[in-house]
Design a protein around this motif. Structure first.
Motif, PDB file in Angstrom:
ATOM      1  N   VAL A 165       9.359   7.182   1.546  1.00 49.14           N
ATOM      2  CA  VAL A 165       8.032   7.716   1.591  1.00 49.14           C
ATOM      3  C   VAL A 165       9.016   8.796   3.116  1.00 49.14           C
ATOM      4  O   VAL A 165       9.281   8.177   3.375  1.00 49.14           O
TER       5      VAL A 165
ATOM      6  N   HIS B  10       1.172  -1.128   0.403  1.00 48.03           N
ATOM      7  CA  HIS B  10      -0.272  -0.101  -0.180  1.00 48.03           C
ATOM      8  C   HIS B  10       0.704   1.590  -0.099  1.00 48.03           C
ATOM      9  O   HIS B  10       0.231   2.389   0.403  1.00 48.03           O
TER      10      HIS B  10
ATOM     11  N   ALA C  66       1.189  11.314  -0.863  1.00 48.21           N
ATOM     12  CA  ALA C  66       2.620  11.955  -1.184  1.00 48.21           C
ATOM     13  C   ALA C  66       2.892  13.196  -0.673  1.00 48.21           C
ATOM     14  O   ALA C  66       1.952  14.026  -0.587  1.00 48.21           O
TER      15      ALA C  66
ATOM     16  N   GLU D 264       2.072   3.029  -1.868  1.00 44.97           N
ATOM     17  CA  GLU D 264       1.741   4.168  -3.653  1.00 44.97           C
ATOM     18  C   GLU D 264       0.935   4.941  -2.763  1.00 44.97           C
ATOM     19  O   GLU D 264       0.180   5.991  -3.379  1.00 44.97           O
TER      20      GLU D 264
END
Length: 97
Positions: A78, A46, A52, A48
């Motif tokens: 991330v 998960h 962001a 993606e």
């Protein structure tokens, strides 16, 4: 890095997204308001889907699984990612629940 419950509030005020990596049956105990639930084993699947450009506040029950999750997320690029030291248990003990 790991932060305590008192520092979590300032991260949340700055727009951090709480990420709860506990298992579904543990969610009945409560959680940080606005948290997204992704069990630790599913985090790589998960990445993606996580917001962001927004800091992530990762937590579990005691801080062990969230440490692993934070490491996985950082290796995937991330970030910034912080871990709730002591997990949701510390959050409750601090009276934040």
């Amino acid at each position: 890095p790991a932060i305590g419950p008192d520092d979590v509030v300032s991260w949340l005020e700055k727009g951090a997204q709480p990420l709860d990596v506990r298992e579904p049956d543990e969610l009945e105990l409560g959680g940080v308001a606005g948290a997204v639930s992704v069990p630790l084993g599913d985090v790589p699947l998960h990445i993606e889907a996580l917001p962001a450009g927004r800091p992530l506040l990762v937590y579990c029950a005691s801080g062990m699984r969230s440490t692993t999750a934070a490491s996985l997320l950082e290796r995937a690029g991330v970030g910034p990612v912080v871990n709730l030291k002591g997990g949701y248990g510390a959050w409750q003990e601090a009276g934040r629940d």
